[in-house]
Scaffold this motif. Structure first.
Motif, PDB file in Angstrom:
ATOM      1  N   THR A 143      -6.300  -6.908  -8.426  1.00 29.98           N
ATOM      2  CA  THR A 143      -7.449  -6.556  -8.905  1.00 29.98           C
ATOM      3  C   THR A 143      -8.414  -5.899  -7.833  1.00 29.98           C
ATOM      4  N   GLU A 144      -9.527  -5.166  -8.517  1.00 27.70           N
ATOM      5  CA  GLU A 144     -10.476  -4.720  -7.633  1.00 27.70           C
ATOM      6  C   GLU A 144     -11.072  -5.551  -6.394  1.00 27.70           C
ATOM      7  N   ALA A 145     -11.225  -6.821  -7.026  1.00 21.25           N
ATOM      8  CA  ALA A 145     -11.929  -7.732  -6.074  1.00 21.25           C
ATOM      9  C   ALA A 145     -10.753  -8.094  -5.094  1.00 21.25           C
ATOM     10  N   VAL A 146      -9.631  -8.134  -5.349  1.00 21.68           N
ATOM     11  CA  VAL A 146      -8.545  -8.343  -4.409  1.00 21.68           C
ATOM     12  C   VAL A 146      -8.582  -7.458  -3.272  1.00 21.68           C
ATOM     13  N   VAL A 147      -8.374  -5.951  -3.761  1.00 20.35           N
ATOM     14  CA  VAL A 147      -8.313  -5.007  -2.777  1.00 20.35           C
ATOM     15  C   VAL A 147      -9.675  -4.873  -1.995  1.00 20.35           C
ATOM     16  N   THR A 148     -11.103  -5.049  -2.678  1.00 18.96           N
ATOM     17  CA  THR A 148     -12.388  -5.173  -1.860  1.00 18.96           C
ATOM     18  C   THR A 148     -12.091  -6.206  -0.907  1.00 18.96           C
ATOM     19  N   GLN A 149     -11.574  -7.424  -1.148  1.00 17.49           N
ATOM     20  CA  GLN A 149     -11.550  -8.531  -0.110  1.00 17.49           C
ATOM     21  C   GLN A 149     -10.382  -8.016   1.021  1.00 17.49           C
ATOM     22  N   LEU A 150      -9.472  -7.504   0.766  1.00 15.47           N
ATOM     23  CA  LEU A 150      -8.391  -7.016   1.745  1.00 15.47           C
ATOM     24  C   LEU A 150      -9.175  -6.178   2.881  1.00 15.47           C
ATOM     25  N   ALA A 151     -10.048  -5.357   2.140  1.00 12.29           N
ATOM     26  CA  ALA A 151     -10.757  -4.090   2.915  1.00 12.29           C
ATOM     27  C   ALA A 151     -11.489  -4.976   4.098  1.00 12.29           C
ATOM     28  N   THR A 152     -12.052  -6.302   3.656  1.00 14.01           N
ATOM     29  CA  THR A 152     -12.661  -6.725   4.627  1.00 14.01           C
ATOM     30  C   THR A 152     -12.208  -7.239   6.210  1.00 14.01           C
ATOM     31  N   LEU A 153     -10.830  -6.930   5.974  1.00 16.25           N
ATOM     32  CA  LEU A 153     -10.008  -7.335   7.202  1.00 16.25           C
ATOM     33  C   LEU A 153      -9.868  -6.178   8.006  1.00 16.25           C
ATOM     34  N   GLU A 154     -10.326  -5.078   7.685  1.00 12.69           N
ATOM     35  CA  GLU A 154     -10.289  -3.901   8.556  1.00 12.69           C
ATOM     36  C   GLU A 154     -11.156  -4.042   9.778  1.00 12.69           C
ATOM     37  N   PRO A 155     -10.891  -3.109  10.911  1.00 12.74           N
ATOM     38  CA  PRO A 155      -9.941  -2.021  10.867  1.00 12.74           C
ATOM     39  C   PRO A 155      -8.558  -2.254  11.092  1.00 12.74           C
ATOM     40  N   PHE A 156      -7.663  -1.738  10.363  1.00 13.55           N
ATOM     41  CA  PHE A 156      -6.145  -1.872  10.538  1.00 13.55           C
ATOM     42  C   PHE A 156      -5.740  -1.204  11.728  1.00 13.55           C
ATOM     43  N   GLY A 157      -4.666  -1.355  12.135  1.00 13.66           N
ATOM     44  CA  GLY A 157      -4.188  -0.755  13.294  1.00 13.66           C
ATOM     45  C   GLY A 157      -3.070  -1.492  14.077  1.00 13.66           C
ATOM     46  N   ASN A 158      -2.911  -1.244  15.211  1.00 17.15           N
ATOM     47  CA  ASN A 158      -2.023  -2.009  16.263  1.00 17.15           C
ATOM     48  C   ASN A 158      -2.375  -3.275  16.377  1.00 17.15           C
ATOM     49  N   GLY A 159      -1.613  -4.517  16.160  1.00 15.73           N
ATOM     50  CA  GLY A 159      -2.068  -5.658  16.344  1.00 15.73           C
ATOM     51  C   GLY A 159      -2.835  -6.254  15.157  1.00 15.73           C
ATOM     52  N   ASN A 160      -3.294  -5.647  14.108  1.00 14.54           N
ATOM     53  CA  ASN A 160      -3.850  -5.937  12.996  1.00 14.54           C
ATOM     54  C   ASN A 160      -3.424  -4.990  11.686  1.00 14.54           C
ATOM     55  N   PRO A 161      -2.176  -5.310  11.275  1.00 11.53           N
ATOM     56  CA  PRO A 161      -1.729  -4.122  10.524  1.00 11.53           C
ATOM     57  C   PRO A 161      -2.209  -4.659   9.118  1.00 11.53           C
ATOM     58  N   ASP A 216      12.042  -3.233  -7.045  1.00  4.80           N
ATOM     59  CA  ASP A 216      11.195  -4.197  -6.401  1.00  4.80           C
ATOM     60  C   ASP A 216      10.380  -3.120  -5.469  1.00  4.80           C
ATOM     61  N   LEU A 217       9.166  -3.296  -5.364  1.00  4.48           N
ATOM     62  CA  LEU A 217       8.368  -2.093  -4.596  1.00  4.48           C
ATOM     63  C   LEU A 217       7.372  -2.973  -3.656  1.00  4.48           C
ATOM     64  N   TRP A 218       7.387  -2.354  -2.329  1.00  5.84           N
ATOM     65  CA  TRP A 218       6.646  -2.927  -1.224  1.00  5.84           C
ATOM     66  C   TRP A 218       5.470  -1.817  -1.324  1.00  5.84           C
ATOM     67  N   TYR A 219       4.271  -2.247  -0.939  1.00 11.89           N
ATOM     68  CA  TYR A 219       3.084  -1.458  -1.101  1.00 11.89           C
ATOM     69  C   TYR A 219       1.786  -1.806  -0.771  1.00 11.89           C
ATOM     70  N   GLN A 220       0.953  -0.960  -0.504  1.00  6.55           N
ATOM     71  CA  GLN A 220      -0.456  -1.415   0.128  1.00  6.55           C
ATOM     72  C   GLN A 220      -1.385  -1.039  -0.997  1.00  6.55           C
ATOM     73  N   PRO A 221      -2.258  -1.935  -1.749  1.00  2.16           N
ATOM     74  CA  PRO A 221      -3.096  -1.389  -2.710  1.00  2.16           C
ATOM     75  C   PRO A 221      -4.311  -0.715  -2.164  1.00  2.16           C
ATOM     76  N   GLU A 222      -4.808   0.145  -3.025  1.00  2.02           N
ATOM     77  CA  GLU A 222      -5.899   1.056  -2.953  1.00  2.02           C
ATOM     78  C   GLU A 222      -6.680   1.060  -3.887  1.00  2.02           C
ATOM     79  N   LEU A 223      -8.158   1.517  -3.760  1.00  2.31           N
ATOM     80  CA  LEU A 223      -8.869   1.943  -5.051  1.00  2.31           C
ATOM     81  C   LEU A 223      -8.939   3.434  -5.211  1.00  2.31           C
ATOM     82  N   ASN A 224      -8.477   3.918  -6.063  1.00  3.39           N
ATOM     83  CA  ASN A 224      -8.643   5.277  -6.419  1.00  3.39           C
ATOM     84  C   ASN A 224      -9.509   5.537  -7.451  1.00  3.39           C
ATOM     85  N   GLU A 225     -10.767   6.771  -6.920  1.00  2.02           N
ATOM     86  CA  GLU A 225     -11.769   6.891  -7.831  1.00  2.02           C
ATOM     87  C   GLU A 225     -11.572   8.317  -8.169  1.00  2.02           C
TER      88      GLU A 225
END
Length: 242
Positions: A143-161, A216-225
């Motif tokens: 859901t949008e709430a889940v995607v927003t919650q995952l965004a709180t883990l940013e910034p993503f990068g080496n060591g924090n995929p 079966d699909l592996w993916y990263q969810p995003e919000l599209n506007e």
């Protein structure tokens, strides 16, 4: 800027075919904007699953940007070419180099020799293996709430995929090729309750499945506007047909 990026990428992809046998790609040309070559290097890395140097030729001097992954250090490869360059540095996954334009061919040979000396033959396989999921979920749970919650883990990068999700047994309802060369793909997938658009840029050929295929699909969810509307979109990383 986007059209210039696409133009450079297209030229770089054509040139890369000449050096397809090299474990490290080194491509160069005059007129490739230094502000864009880093983006192009990242795209070539994703497309060919190889460390990549993209170099802009500026008369007698040339400036390049490198992107790497895994155990191959772009910065160390540059240091191994110290006698050929003017200056260079960075870190393992991203680096820059300035060198005489006449030394580009020798630089290409040197960084490939460095790669082979590191005995990293497994590296090309690492990128082609599918990513490990952090969670297996049905599409309705993303859901949008889940995607927003995952965004709180940013910034993503080496060591924090960025987290990767897996949804099993989804049916492909619609397939659209995009891009000037049809190199991108958008799939509309449905898992029995929910439909989501899944998009991959510079997609490998096996992503272009037929409608009706179960995957079966592996993916990263995003919000599209788009035009004032928000929806969940999946950045497609890997798929497996069933």
């Amino acid at each position: 800027r986007r059209s210039e990026q696409d133009k450079i990428l297209k030229e770089a992809l054509i040139q890369a075919q000449t050096f397809e046998a090299d474990p490290v790609l080194v491509v160069s040309s005059a007129g490739w904007s230094h502000g864009i070559i880093g983006i192009v290097a990242a795209r070539l890395l994703k497309t060919y699953h190889k460390p990549t140097f993209v170099i802009e030729e500026l008369g007698d001097e040339a400036k390049g940007s490198a992107r790497s992954y895994g155990d191959f250090s772009a910065a160390e490869a540059i240091r191994a070419s110290d006698d050929l360059i003017i200056k260079g540095g960075g870190h393992k996954l991203a680096a820059g180099v300035t060198l005489p334009t006449k030394h580009i061919a020798a630089f290409r040979q040197r960084v490939n020799e460095y790669y082979k000396a590191q005995q990293l033959d497994h590296e090309s396989q690492r990128q082609t293996l599918h990513p490990v999921e952090d969670a297996e979920v049905p599409l309705e749970a993303v859901t949008e709430a889940v995607v927003t919650q995952l965004a709180t883990l940013e910034p993503f990068g080496n060591g924090n995929p960025q987290p990767v999700l897996l949804t099993k047994q989804a049916v492909v309802r619609y397939v659209r090729r995009m891009g000037a060369e049809g190199q991108h793909v958008k799939l509309t997938v449905h898992d029995g309750t929910t439909s989501v658009d899944a998009i991959a840029f510079s997609a490998p050929e096996h992503f272009f499945v037929e409608p009706g295929t179960m995957i079966d699909l592996w993916y990263q969810p995003e919000l599209n506007e788009w035009q004032g509307r928000r929806s969940i979109q999946a950045k497609l990383l890997h798929l497996r047909t069933i």
